[in-house]
Motif scaffolding. Sequence first.
Motif, PDB file in Angstrom:
ATOM      1  N   UNK A  38       0.783  -1.199  -0.132  1.00  0.00           N
ATOM      2  CA  UNK A  38       0.195   0.144  -0.339  1.00  0.00           C
ATOM      3  C   UNK A  38       0.843   1.250  -0.417  1.00  0.00           C
ATOM      4  N   UNK A  39       1.952   1.063   0.887  1.00  0.00           N
ATOM      5  CA  UNK A  39       2.627   2.368   1.280  1.00  0.00           C
ATOM      6  C   UNK A  39       3.403   2.844  -0.818  1.00  0.00           C
ATOM      7  N   UNK A  40       4.074   1.592  -0.926  1.00  0.00           N
ATOM      8  CA  UNK A  40       4.350   1.987  -2.916  1.00  0.00           C
ATOM      9  C   UNK A  40       3.330   2.265  -3.609  1.00  0.00           C
ATOM     10  N   UNK A  41       2.394   1.494  -3.374  1.00  0.00           N
ATOM     11  CA  UNK A  41       0.852   1.783  -4.272  1.00  0.00           C
ATOM     12  C   UNK A  41       0.779   3.349  -3.960  1.00  0.00           C
ATOM     13  N   UNK A  42       0.493   3.600  -2.815  1.00  0.00           N
ATOM     14  CA  UNK A  42       0.521   5.798  -2.673  1.00  0.00           C
ATOM     15  C   UNK A  42       1.541   6.187  -3.573  1.00  0.00           C
ATOM     16  N   UNK A  43       2.759   5.276  -3.138  1.00  0.00           N
ATOM     17  CA  UNK A  43       3.841   6.667  -4.066  1.00  0.00           C
ATOM     18  C   UNK A  43       3.861   6.226  -5.272  1.00  0.00           C
ATOM     19  N   UNK A  44       3.349   5.274  -6.413  1.00  0.00           N
ATOM     20  CA  UNK A  44       3.266   5.079  -7.923  1.00  0.00           C
ATOM     21  C   UNK A  44       2.002   5.443  -8.602  1.00  0.00           C
ATOM     22  N   UNK A  45       0.993   5.955  -8.052  1.00  0.00           N
ATOM     23  CA  UNK A  45      -0.127   6.022  -7.957  1.00  0.00           C
ATOM     24  C   UNK A  45       0.089   8.190  -7.590  1.00  0.00           C
ATOM     25  N   UNK A  46       0.904   8.583  -6.925  1.00  0.00           N
ATOM     26  CA  UNK A  46       1.477  10.193  -6.742  1.00  0.00           C
ATOM     27  C   UNK A  46       2.419  10.347  -7.468  1.00  0.00           C
ATOM     28  N   UNK A  47       3.293   9.872  -7.467  1.00  0.00           N
ATOM     29  CA  UNK A  47       4.706  10.500  -8.161  1.00  0.00           C
ATOM     30  C   UNK A  47       5.331   9.740  -9.407  1.00  0.00           C
ATOM     31  N   UNK A  48       3.927   8.078  -9.512  1.00  0.00           N
ATOM     32  CA  UNK A  48       4.227   7.566 -10.893  1.00  0.00           C
ATOM     33  C   UNK A  48       3.587   7.922 -11.954  1.00  0.00           C
ATOM     34  N   UNK A  51      -1.082   4.454 -14.418  1.00  0.00           N
ATOM     35  CA  UNK A  51      -1.598   3.339 -15.469  1.00  0.00           C
ATOM     36  C   UNK A  51      -0.791   1.677 -15.246  1.00  0.00           C
ATOM     37  N   UNK A  52       0.285   2.386 -14.561  1.00  0.00           N
ATOM     38  CA  UNK A  52       2.007   1.169 -13.985  1.00  0.00           C
ATOM     39  C   UNK A  52       1.298   0.187 -13.080  1.00  0.00           C
ATOM     40  N   UNK A  53       0.182   0.944 -12.380  1.00  0.00           N
ATOM     41  CA  UNK A  53       0.105  -0.174 -11.324  1.00  0.00           C
ATOM     42  C   UNK A  53      -0.179  -1.873 -11.461  1.00  0.00           C
ATOM     43  N   UNK A  54       0.343  -3.077 -10.727  1.00  0.00           N
ATOM     44  CA  UNK A  54      -0.202  -3.929 -11.052  1.00  0.00           C
ATOM     45  C   UNK A  54      -1.547  -4.202 -10.208  1.00  0.00           C
ATOM     46  N   UNK A  55      -1.785  -5.123 -10.482  1.00  0.00           N
ATOM     47  CA  UNK A  55      -3.283  -5.824 -10.162  1.00  0.00           C
ATOM     48  C   UNK A  55      -3.197  -5.783  -8.602  1.00  0.00           C
ATOM     49  N   UNK A  56      -2.325  -6.353  -8.058  1.00  0.00           N
ATOM     50  CA  UNK A  56      -1.721  -6.878  -6.914  1.00  0.00           C
ATOM     51  C   UNK A  56      -2.015  -5.143  -6.125  1.00  0.00           C
ATOM     52  N   UNK A  57      -1.677  -4.293  -6.510  1.00  0.00           N
ATOM     53  CA  UNK A  57      -1.715  -3.176  -5.954  1.00  0.00           C
ATOM     54  C   UNK A  57      -3.481  -3.040  -5.823  1.00  0.00           C
ATOM     55  N   UNK A  58      -3.408  -2.734  -7.205  1.00  0.00           N
ATOM     56  CA  UNK A  58      -4.779  -2.106  -7.274  1.00  0.00           C
ATOM     57  C   UNK A  58      -6.074  -2.812  -7.026  1.00  0.00           C
ATOM     58  N   UNK A  59      -5.806  -4.250  -6.864  1.00  0.00           N
ATOM     59  CA  UNK A  59      -6.366  -5.148  -5.598  1.00  0.00           C
ATOM     60  C   UNK A  59      -6.342  -4.370  -3.729  1.00  0.00           C
ATOM     61  N   UNK A  60      -5.146  -4.056  -3.779  1.00  0.00           N
ATOM     62  CA  UNK A  60      -5.182  -3.377  -2.290  1.00  0.00           C
ATOM     63  C   UNK A  60      -5.450  -2.468  -1.730  1.00  0.00           C
ATOM     64  N   UNK A  61      -5.157  -1.187  -3.109  1.00  0.00           N
ATOM     65  CA  UNK A  61      -6.139   0.131  -3.028  1.00  0.00           C
ATOM     66  C   UNK A  61      -7.497  -0.275  -2.713  1.00  0.00           C
ATOM     67  N   UNK A  62      -8.065  -0.773  -3.657  1.00  0.00           N
ATOM     68  CA  UNK A  62      -9.494  -1.471  -3.634  1.00  0.00           C
ATOM     69  C   UNK A  62     -10.064  -1.783  -1.756  1.00  0.00           C
TER      70      UNK A  62
END
Length: 146
Positions: A38-48, A51-62
């Motif tokens: 989730x921490x990596x997802x937040x950083x990737x979503x804000x600063x990256x 669209x490059x988020x993995x399915x696991x990142x999207x599932x965790x965020x949801x």
Amino acid sequence: MPHEAAHAEPSTPAAGARPAPPLVGVSALFMPDELECLVRTAADAVYGDPDDLSSRQLDMAARARVLMDLETGDAEPPAVNGTAVLADALRALAAQGFIGVDLYPDHVEIVGPDDASLHIVHCRITSAPVLAALLGIPEHVIHDAR
């Protein structure tokens, strides 16, 4: 008897490091590797690029979003997804040492108490860290028997 991976020594914090505070609220509902995701997802979503988020990142965020909405009373409880419930239960059992994962050159074996074989998946996995990431379990749970 728990799987031998349960006896792996946890990593020792660096000298002077503060102990981790107890988790509260929504964070208490996630395992440590999921919080890392989730921490990596937040950083990737804000600063990256989101669209490059993995399915696991999207599932965790949801999942986090649903739990946050439930906490504030803004949502109905989610429909039960049997596959997700089973996967979460197996991850928790592995993390607690009740089941283990043995990695072999041509298969992965899920083992229970006294190393009883519970399930075998014929596949080739390149390394224990890759398998741990794929399954969403701590790497110390995996016994690399190659």
